[in-house]
Write an enzyme that holds these catalytic residues in place. Structure first.
Site, short mmCIF file in Angstrom:
data_model
loop_
_atom_site.label_atom_id
_atom_site.label_comp_id
_atom_site.label_asym_id
_atom_site.label_seq_id
_atom_site.Cartn_x
_atom_site.Cartn_y
_atom_site.Cartn_z
N ASP A 88 0.84 -1.19 0.00
CA ASP A 88 0.00 0.00 0.00
C ASP A 88 0.87 1.24 0.00
OD1 ASP A 88 -2.74 1.08 0.15
OD2 ASP A 88 -1.94 2.05 1.94
N ASP A 494 -6.77 -14.54 42.12
CA ASP A 494 -5.68 -15.38 41.67
C ASP A 494 -6.28 -16.46 40.76
OD1 ASP A 494 -3.81 -17.40 41.42
OD2 ASP A 494 -3.06 -17.20 43.48
C1 LIG Z 1 3.00 8.31 -5.61
C2 LIG Z 1 2.75 7.37 -6.78
C3 LIG Z 1 1.81 6.37 -6.69
N1 LIG Z 1 1.55 5.52 -7.75
C4 LIG Z 1 0.52 4.47 -7.65
O1 LIG Z 1 -0.45 4.79 -6.68
C5 LIG Z 1 -1.14 3.61 -6.30
C6 LIG Z 1 -1.30 3.65 -4.78
O2 LIG Z 1 -2.47 3.01 -4.42
P1 LIG Z 1 -2.54 1.65 -3.60
O3 LIG Z 1 -3.80 1.65 -2.85
O4 LIG Z 1 -1.29 1.43 -2.84
O5 LIG Z 1 -2.59 0.51 -4.75
P2 LIG Z 1 -3.69 0.22 -5.88
O6 LIG Z 1 -3.23 0.77 -7.19
O7 LIG Z 1 -5.04 0.63 -5.42
O8 LIG Z 1 -3.61 -1.35 -6.00
P3 LIG Z 1 -3.93 -2.47 -4.88
O9 LIG Z 1 -2.61 -2.99 -4.44
O10 LIG Z 1 -4.73 -3.51 -5.58
O11 LIG Z 1 -4.68 -1.84 -3.75
C7 LIG Z 1 -0.27 2.43 -6.72
O12 LIG Z 1 -0.89 1.78 -7.81
C8 LIG Z 1 1.02 3.11 -7.18
O13 LIG Z 1 1.63 2.37 -8.21
C9 LIG Z 1 2.25 5.68 -8.93
O14 LIG Z 1 2.01 4.94 -9.90
N2 LIG Z 1 3.21 6.65 -9.01
C10 LIG Z 1 3.48 7.51 -8.00
O15 LIG Z 1 4.38 8.36 -8.13
#
Ligand SMILES: Cc1cn([C@@H]2O[C@H](COP(=O)(O)OP(=O)(O)OP(=O)(O)O)[C@@H](O)[C@H]2O)c(=O)[nH]c1=O
Length: 606
Positions: A88, A494
Site C-alpha cells: 500500500d 488469583d
Molecule cells: C505516488 C505514486 C503512486 N503511484 C501508484 O499509486 C497507487 C497507490 O495506491 P494503492 O492503494 O497502494 O494501490 P492500488 O493501485 O489501489 O492497488 P492495490 O494494491 O490492488 O490496492 C499504486 O498503484 C502506485 O503504483 C504511482 O504509480 N506513481 C506515483 O508516483
C-alpha cells in the site's frame, strides 16, 4: 540472466501478488519474479487516526489486502499459495495521509497541497507465508515499509489542471505518477524511486534475504554483492535450504589455509553480523544507561543540546556523557549536528518515559533484572534452571506477589508489561474476529492495555481484567480516559485459586509461557470449567517457530524464561494440542506482526 539469489529462491513457490496496480506487477516481473495476480478486495478503510504513524497505517492496509487474498484463495481451492505479497502506497504531508483521489477536484486539492513543498511517500509491504494443514490456514506475516522524500516544484494552477485532465492522477496515491508525466512536477527525491512508483524492490529483496538466509549469513551476503568472483560460491550455497551452517564451510577451508598468501577473492567473508553480535550487549547497555539517565526525556524538552549542557543537566561527567551520546548517535537513537544532540524519531516514539508507546518500563526491567539474570547463564545452562539464584530473576510470580520484591519492582514489571501490551494490543485484538462475544475476561490482564483495545474494537463488549490484588491496587495510573473506559472493569483474584469472573470469552496474553506444563494444565482446566458452551478462549503468545531460522526472538525469550521462570515458549502445534486437550475445538490461528501468534478456540455447545 542475472537474478537476485532470493528471487531465485521463490522460483518454485506459488507466489501471488495481491495488487491490481500495474506498476507493482511490472516492477516485480522486471525483477524476474514469477507470480500470479489476484487483486485484493480489501477497501482502504482503516481508521487512520488509530495508528501511531502513517507507515503503521500503510503496513496494516498492505497486510489486510494480502490476508483478504489468502482467505479467499484458501476457501476457494485448497491449493493455497505459498506466498502472498500485499502493498500500500500513501503520500503524507503536514500530518495528512493522501491516497488515490476520488475525482478531479480531489486531485486538484491534493496536488495544490503538494505544490512547491516536500512530502513523504510511504509504501507498506506485507509478505505472507501460508501453510495449510488439515484444511486450516496458518499464516506467517513479515512486514516492512520504506519512505522516500519527494520535493515538488512550484507550479501554476493551469499546469496542475492540465496535468489532472491528462487522467494520470486518478489511480495514484497523492494524485501523481512520478514515473510518467508526473515526473515533470518533481524537483528532487531522497530515497528509493521505485518506492514512490509503488513497490520498494530493494527493501523487499533485503527482507526476503533476511527470511531465507539465516541471520549468521548477513556478513556473507554483503561481501558477495561487491565481489564478483565470490558470487559463484554464494550461488552454490544459496541453493541449499538452511545453508546457514554450511556457510561455515568457507570458514573451515579458511582455517586450513591459514598462513598462506591469499588473494582478495579467497579471503573468508568479513563476519559483520558476527562482530555485531559480539558487541551486542554493549549496545544494549548503552541504550539502558541513556534511558536511565533520562537523556531522551531531556532532549524531548530542550534540543539540540551540546554534550556539556546535557552532562550538567543530568549531573554526569562531560567526557563520559559525550562518549555515551556518540554511541547513541551510532545506534540511531540520537541525531547530531553542529548545534548539538537531539532525539531520533525512534527515540521520540519509544524511549520517552511518558510516551504513548513508551518502552521505558521494558528497558528498565531488562536493565534491572534480565541483565543480572543473564550473568549466570553458564551455570543455568549447566543445571537446566535458575534454582540457584532465583532472587535475581524477573519471575512473574515473584515480582507480582507481596512477599517477594517490593513495590518498586512490581511497578517496574507492570510498566514493562504495559508498554509491550500497548504495542501489540491492536494486533491481538484484531487478528481474529471476536464480534460474536459480548463479555470478555482478560486473565492476568495487568494494567488493562489490551482490555481497553478490545473495548475500542468491539463496542458491544464488556471486559473484566482479572489479576492479583497487588497488581489491581496499582492500575489507576495506567488508565486512559475516553468513552470506552466504562466497558472495562477490574477484579482482584488469583486465577489458580479464586473463581473466575463469568464471561463468554476468556483471554490469556503472554501468560502461558510463564508457567510449567503442570500449572498450564491446571489453569486451562479451570478456564474450561468456567467457560460456557459456545464460549471462547483467546491465547496470544510469542510464536516459537517450528523453523529455527525464523524463531530468533522466541528462542531468546525461551532462554531467558529458563533463567527466570520454569515456563518457556511453546510452539504453535503445542499450544493447539493443549487447547484441544482441555476440550476446546475449532482452533483458529493467526500470526500477527513478527512476534506473536493468536489462537482462538471454542468450547463446543453440547
Ligand atoms: C505516488 C505514486 C503512486 N503511484 C501508484 O499509486 C497507487 C497507490 O495506491 P494503492 O492503494 O497502494 O494501490 P492500488 O493501485 O489501489 O492497488 P492495490 O494494491 O490492488 O490496492 C499504486 O498503484 C502506485 O503504483 C504511482 O504509480 N506513481 C506515483 O508516483
Amino acid at each position: 540472466r542475472m537474478m537476485y539469489p532470493v528471487i531465485r529462491k521463490l522460483q518454485h513457490k506459488r507466489v501471488v501478488l495481491a495488487s491490481a496496480s500495474p506498476r507493482r506487477q511490472e516492477i516485480l516481473s522486471q525483477a524476474g519474479l514469477r507470480f500470479e495476480v489476484v487483486p485484493s478486495r480489501f477497501k482502504e478503510k482503516l481508521n487512520k487516526s488509530s495508528f501511531p504513524t502513517p507507515h503503521a497505517y500503510a503496513i496494516e492496509t498492505a497486510k489486510q489486502k494480502a490476508l483478504d487474498v489468502a482467505r479467499r484463495m484458501h476457501q476457494k481451492d485448497l491449493r493455497t499459495p505459498d506466498i502472498i505479497i500485499g502493498a500500500d502506497t500513501i503520500v503524507t504531508i503536514e500530518g495528512l495521509i493522501l491516497e488515490k483521489p476520488v475525482d478531479k477536484q480531489d486531485a486538484y486539492w491534493m496536488l495544490s497541497r503538494l505544490n512547491g513543498k516536500e512530502h513523504s511517500v510511504f509504501t507498506g509491504v506485507a509478505i505472507i507465508h501460508c501453510f495449510s494443514q488439515d484444511g486450516q490456514l496458518d499464516v506467517e506475516i513479515s512486514q516492512f515499509y520504506e519512505e522516500t522524500v519527494v520535493m515538488f516544484s512550484q507550479l501554476s494552477e493551469e499546469l496542475l489542471w492540465e496535468y489532472i485532465h491528462s487522467g494520470e492522477p486518478m489511480d495514484k496515491a497523492g494524485g501523481y505518477g512520478i514515473q510518467a508525466l508526473g515526473g515533470m512536477l518533481v524537483e528532487s527525491i531522497h530515497g528509493d524511486f521505485l518506492n514512490v512508483v509503488g513497490f520498494p524492490l530493494n527493501h523487499f529483496c533485503k527482507k526476503l534475504a533476511e527470511l531465507y538466509f539465516p541471520p549468521g549469513a548477513v556478513g556473507l551476503q554483503r561481501v558477495k554483492h561487491d565481489s564478483i568472483p565470490a558470487v559463484d560460491t554464494f550461488e552454490n550455497l544459496s541453493e541449499e535450504e538452511g545453508a546457514g551452517l554450511d556457510r561455515g564451510g568457507a570458514q573451515a577451508r579458511g582455517t586450513q589455509d591459514a598462513g598462506h598468501d591469499r588473494t582478495a577473492e579467497s579471503l573468508p567473508p568479513f563476519p559483520t553480523g558476527l562482530l555485531e553480535l559480539i558487541a551486542g550487549f554493549q549496545a544494549s547497555k548503552a541504550l539502558f544507561t541513556a534511558c536511565k539517565l533520562k537523556v531522551f526525556d531531556l532532549l524531548q524538552h530542550e534540543a539540540p543540546l551540546q554534550a556539556v549542557d546535557i552532562a550538567s543537566k543530568i549531573d554526569t561527567s562531560e567526557h563520559g556523557t559525550g562518549r555515551l551520546l556518540d554511541v547513541c548517535v551510532a545506534l540511531g537513537l540520537l541525531e547530531k549536528t553542529e548545534r548539538g544532540y537531539s532525539n531520533s524519531d525512534l527515540a521520540a516514539l519509544y524511549l520517552l518515559s511518558d510516551g504513548e508507546f513508551s518502552l521505558h518500563g521494558f528497558i528498565e526491567l531488562n536493565d534491572e533484572h534480565t541483565w543480572a539474570a543473564f550473568t549466570h547463564l553458564e551455570s543455568d545452562v549447566r543445571e537446566g534452571s535458575s534454582r540457584g539464584h532465583r532472587a535475581v530473576g524477573d519471575e512473574a510470580e515473584g515480582l507480582l506477589q507481596d512477599s517477594c520484591p517490593g513495590r518498586d519492582a512490581r511497578l517496574c514489571f507492570m510498566r514493562a508489561k504495559h508498554g509491550l501490551a500497548k504495542l501489540t494490543a491492536h494486533q491481538v485484538a484484531t487478528a481474529l474476529d471476536l464480534s460474536r462475544f459480548t463479555s470478555a475476561c482478560h486473565l492476568g490482564g495487568c494494567t488493562g492495555a489490551l482490555a481497553h483495545k478490545l473495548a475500542r474494537e468491539y463496542p458491544r463488549l464488556t471486559v473484566t481484567v482479572f489479576d492479583l490484588p497487588e497488581v489491581i491496587e496499582h492500575v489507576t495510573c495506567f488508565q486512559p480516559s475516553g468513552p470506552q473506559t466504562e466497558q472495562v472493569s477490574f477484579v482482584p483474584g488469583d486465577f489458580f485459586k479464586d473463581s473466575l469472573p463469568e464471561a463468554d470469552l476468556y483471554v490469556l496474553s503472554g501468560i502461558l509461557h510463564d508457567w510449567p506444563d503442570e500449572k498450564v494444565h491446571r489453569l486451562l482446566s479451570r478456564i474450561s470449567g468456567s467457560c460456557k458452551p459456545g464460549g471462547g478462549l483467546l491465547v496470544a503468545e510469542v510464536a516459537l517457530d517450528e523453523d529455527p531460522r525464523a524463531a530468533r526472538p522466541g528462542l531468546l525469550r525461551s532462554l531467558s524464561r529458563l533463567l527466570q521462570t520454569q515456563g518457556g515458549e511453546r510452539s504453535l502445534t503445542k499450544s493447539r494440542q493443549l487447547l484441544q486437550l482441555h476440550g476446546f475445538t475449532d482452533v483458529q490461528v493467526a500470526r500477527t506482526g513478527d512476534v506473536l501468534h493468536v489462537v482462538l478456540a471454542t468450547r463446543p455447545a453440547t
